[in-house]
Design an enzyme around this catalytic site. Structure first.
Site, mmCIF file in Angstrom:
data_model
loop_
_atom_site.group_PDB
_atom_site.id
_atom_site.type_symbol
_atom_site.label_atom_id
_atom_site.label_comp_id
_atom_site.label_asym_id
_atom_site.label_seq_id
_atom_site.Cartn_x
_atom_site.Cartn_y
_atom_site.Cartn_z
ATOM 1 N N HIS A 109 50.651 25.442 65.336
ATOM 2 C CA HIS A 109 50.838 25.828 63.951
ATOM 3 C C HIS A 109 49.949 27.097 64.007
ATOM 4 O O HIS A 109 48.933 27.624 64.349
ATOM 5 C CB HIS A 109 49.993 24.821 62.982
ATOM 6 C CG HIS A 109 50.349 25.180 61.649
ATOM 7 N ND1 HIS A 109 50.024 26.164 60.714
ATOM 8 C CD2 HIS A 109 51.361 24.492 60.731
ATOM 9 C CE1 HIS A 109 50.533 26.153 59.413
ATOM 10 N NE2 HIS A 109 51.342 25.060 59.300
ATOM 11 N N GLY A 125 32.732 38.449 51.452
ATOM 12 C CA GLY A 125 32.328 38.503 53.074
ATOM 13 C C GLY A 125 32.521 39.949 53.625
ATOM 14 O O GLY A 125 33.156 40.695 53.257
ATOM 15 N N PHE A 145 33.206 40.137 62.539
ATOM 16 C CA PHE A 145 33.900 38.833 63.281
ATOM 17 C C PHE A 145 33.128 37.692 63.659
ATOM 18 O O PHE A 145 32.225 38.030 64.018
ATOM 19 C CB PHE A 145 34.829 39.355 64.437
ATOM 20 C CG PHE A 145 35.417 38.196 65.289
ATOM 21 C CD1 PHE A 145 36.488 37.599 64.686
ATOM 22 C CD2 PHE A 145 35.403 38.126 66.408
ATOM 23 C CE1 PHE A 145 37.484 36.664 65.363
ATOM 24 C CE2 PHE A 145 36.218 37.139 67.218
ATOM 25 C CZ PHE A 145 37.236 36.308 66.370
ATOM 26 N N VAL A 146 33.510 36.642 63.189
ATOM 27 C CA VAL A 146 32.695 35.225 63.510
ATOM 28 C C VAL A 146 33.763 34.309 64.524
ATOM 29 O O VAL A 146 34.233 33.843 64.040
ATOM 30 C CB VAL A 146 32.382 34.496 62.359
ATOM 31 C CG1 VAL A 146 31.531 33.287 62.523
ATOM 32 C CG2 VAL A 146 31.727 35.363 61.016
ATOM 33 N N PRO A 147 33.268 34.696 65.692
ATOM 34 C CA PRO A 147 34.078 33.886 66.640
ATOM 35 C C PRO A 147 34.488 32.426 66.527
ATOM 36 O O PRO A 147 35.558 32.004 66.468
ATOM 37 C CB PRO A 147 33.417 34.181 68.208
ATOM 38 C CG PRO A 147 32.707 35.470 67.834
ATOM 39 C CD PRO A 147 32.128 35.246 66.369
ATOM 40 N N TRP A 156 34.298 30.860 63.837
ATOM 41 C CA TRP A 156 35.064 30.605 62.663
ATOM 42 C C TRP A 156 36.559 31.101 62.146
ATOM 43 O O TRP A 156 37.490 30.558 61.908
ATOM 44 C CB TRP A 156 34.110 30.684 61.327
ATOM 45 C CG TRP A 156 34.682 30.337 59.972
ATOM 46 C CD1 TRP A 156 35.607 31.222 59.053
ATOM 47 C CD2 TRP A 156 34.616 29.057 59.277
ATOM 48 N NE1 TRP A 156 36.004 30.597 57.975
ATOM 49 C CE2 TRP A 156 35.300 29.263 58.043
ATOM 50 C CE3 TRP A 156 34.127 27.976 59.812
ATOM 51 C CZ2 TRP A 156 35.396 28.302 57.195
ATOM 52 C CZ3 TRP A 156 34.060 26.800 58.951
ATOM 53 C CH2 TRP A 156 34.781 26.758 57.529
ATOM 54 N N GLY A 157 36.492 32.534 62.566
ATOM 55 C CA GLY A 157 37.617 33.257 62.222
ATOM 56 C C GLY A 157 37.730 33.742 60.790
ATOM 57 O O GLY A 157 36.613 34.395 60.232
#
Length: 541
Positions: A82, A163, A167-169, A171-172
């Site tokens: 998905h 925010g 980039f928060v790897p 979480w995305g």
């Protein structure tokens, strides 16, 4: 009316049962929400949660679920069929009852702002909540998915709504917003898969392509075959049931099936359905068949029968209608649902609420109910058979008034309690004083609007009640007289409550407008009561 919002967060984990259950547990632990469904998919590696509750409660539950996901989902390791861009990939809020789309936009914004601040993650708004035309749909925002998000965030046009661009790897990014309630609805056919799909193409909005559009707006559809049931289905997603209701889709499918000489074997709802969708169907069949049905429960049963919703498996309204699942019913609160004894003792207690406003609503509801009763005691009886058409016209507005006034019993007490809560807010600093002043003003206006709404509801009863007095069963004349007096007393009670609460509102055009409306409606109530009593006395002579 009880406010109900549906929240359907999609988390990027559909295989690890411990994580799936931990997120579900976080939702279940939240007060005021009910988790209705957890639907994991191994191939998509995604789980869709469905829960409902009040506006504030669904936000808290969504945040609680997100906290668990933040600790337990690592997007650097995620694979699935998905499209996705975050651990909490999308979190839509859907108005179900007593809530507008505009209110849900504010709810989504509140959630997005708090999520970004608490977890330090980027959040985008979509759908009705979108802030930019080029990112209103999920495919637009998800383009590039998680793998392309790092580069996407540094582009000015893709700055998050909430925010930072960091980039928060693990979480995305998350997308939140508003959409209409989607009804998953299947129509059963004794046909082949190909015949079912042919009808689906005729119905669905996109049809067979740009040059051959289908007949139904806001409708997606395909045809398939169920081996275990030995029948085909037209599988529809009704993305706006106010545009294309279930009964419209069902009746249109029946037309095409008749042309192909195909048998229709009822239909089914997949998952849950709003009460309004079934009542839409009921009202259609009531009008089409010239039926006379007043009670909500009977209308629901009529819709179930005419749509054939129990053909493949029993359709239990308590388990399948959202409002019934959460116990909202017709929005009647604790006072309205309680016994007469409990209510009287509550009024007599050493507390300011329930008070005159709740009593006024109760008395008015009884007055409308008595008018309804007189109509019921006239309708369907042989000696007054000539009046059946009149009773079909006069009973519904009185019945509607009686039922719709029940929530007002609790509304007055709730408004008073909210006002007292506002008054008790701290005012030690200038900022606190400002907050308190605004809260008191909002709460004061609510204490005026509630009894004013009661006056307006009572005003709708006089015309049918006066006519009922001219033609209704005269064996019930005392009930008409008591009913009229009750409605007038309710109007006086509401008027007095408007006056006493106006004392808390500063002088100005708004105050004068409220007072003028209340005085006009009270005079109309006095004239209405006199007219009913006069008609009864004329017939009794």
């Amino acid at each position: 009316m009880t406010k109900i919002v549906e929240c359907v967060p999609n988390f990027s984990e559909g295989r690890d049962k411990a994580v799936i259950e931990a997120i579900a547990g976080a939702v279940r632990a939240c007060h005021g929400v009910k988790l209705l469904d957890v639907d994991p998919g191994a191939s998509t590696n995604r789980t869709v949660y469905t829960f409902v509750g009040g506006p504030d409660e669904v936000v808290e539950a969504a945040l609680a679920a997100a906290r668990v996901a933040f600790a337990r989902i690592d997007m650097t390791k995620h694979k699935g069929s998905h499209p996705r861009m975050g651990a909490l990939d999308v979190c839509p809020f859907i108005p179900v009852r007593g809530v507008t789309q505009k209110e849900c936009v504010a709810i989504a914004a509140t959630f997005g702002r708090r999520l970004a601040k608490e977890l330090g993650v980027p959040v985008y708004l979509y759908g009705a909540a979108a802030t930019k035309d080029f990112r209103t749909t999920l495919p637009q925002i998800r383009a590039g998915e998680y793998e392309g998000l790092k580069d996407k965030l540094i582009q000015p046009k893709w700055e998050p709504d909430f925010g930072s661009r960091e980039f928060v790897p693990r979480w995305g990014a998350t997308v939140t917003g508003v959409r209409k309630f989607l009804i998953a609805y299947n129509i059963n056919l004794l046909s082949t898969k190909e015949q079912a799909h042919r009808i689906a193409l005729n119905l669905r909005e996109q049809g067979r392509g740009p040059t051959q559009l289908g007949r139904l707006k806001c409708c997606q559809a395909i045809g398939w075959y169920l081996e275990e049931q030995r029948l085909a289905q037209i599988s529809l997603n009704l993305t706006d049931y106010d545009v294309t209701p279930m009964h419209v889709a069902f009746e249109e499918a029946k037309k095409d099936a008749a042309e192909l000489k195909i048998g229709v074997m009822g239909s089914e709802v997949v998952g849950l359905v709003p009460l309004a969708a079934l009542l839409q169907a009921a009202e259609y069949y009531i009008a089409k068949e010239e039926l006379f049905i007043l009670e909500e429960e009977q209308k629901v049963q009529l819709a179930i029968n005419r749509l054939g919703l129990s053909t493949l498996s029993p359709f239990n309204p308590k388990e399948r209608i959202i409002e019934y699942c959460v116990g909202a019913g017709q929005g009647v609160g604790k006072l309205g649902r309680g016994s007469v004894e409990e209510f009287v003792r509550g009024v007599a207690a050493r507390t300011p609420a329930p008070g005159g406003g709740s009593v006024a609503a109760t008395v008015a509801a009884m007055g409308a109910a008595l008018g309804t009763m007189v109509g019921q005691m006239t309708f369907g009886k042989r000696q007054w058979e000539a009046l059946d058409a009149s009773m079909r016209r006069l009973i519904p507005p009185l019945h509607h008034a009686a039922i719709s006034l029940l929530p007002a019993i609790d509304a007055d007490t709730a408004a008073f309690n909210a006002y007292m809560d506002a008054v008790r807010l701290p005012q030690g600093t200038e900022e606190e004083k400002g907050v308190r002043e605004r809260a008191v003003k909002v709460a004061t206006e609510k204490t005026i609007q509630v009894p004013l709404s009661l006056l307006k509801a009572i005003d709708q009863t006089w015309e049918p009640l006066v006519e009922m007095a001219t033609v209704g069963n005269m064996n019930c004349r005392s009930d008409l007289q008591v009913g009229a007096r009750c409605l007038e007393a309710g109007a006086w009670g509401a008027y007095y409550n408007v006056l006493v609460n106006l004392d808390n509102l500063l002088e100005g055009p708004e105050r004068n407008s409220y007072l003028t409306q209340a005085e006009d409606l009270l005079q109309k109530a006095r004239r209405g009561c006199e007219a009913v009593l006069s008609e009864v006395e004329k017939r009794a002579e």
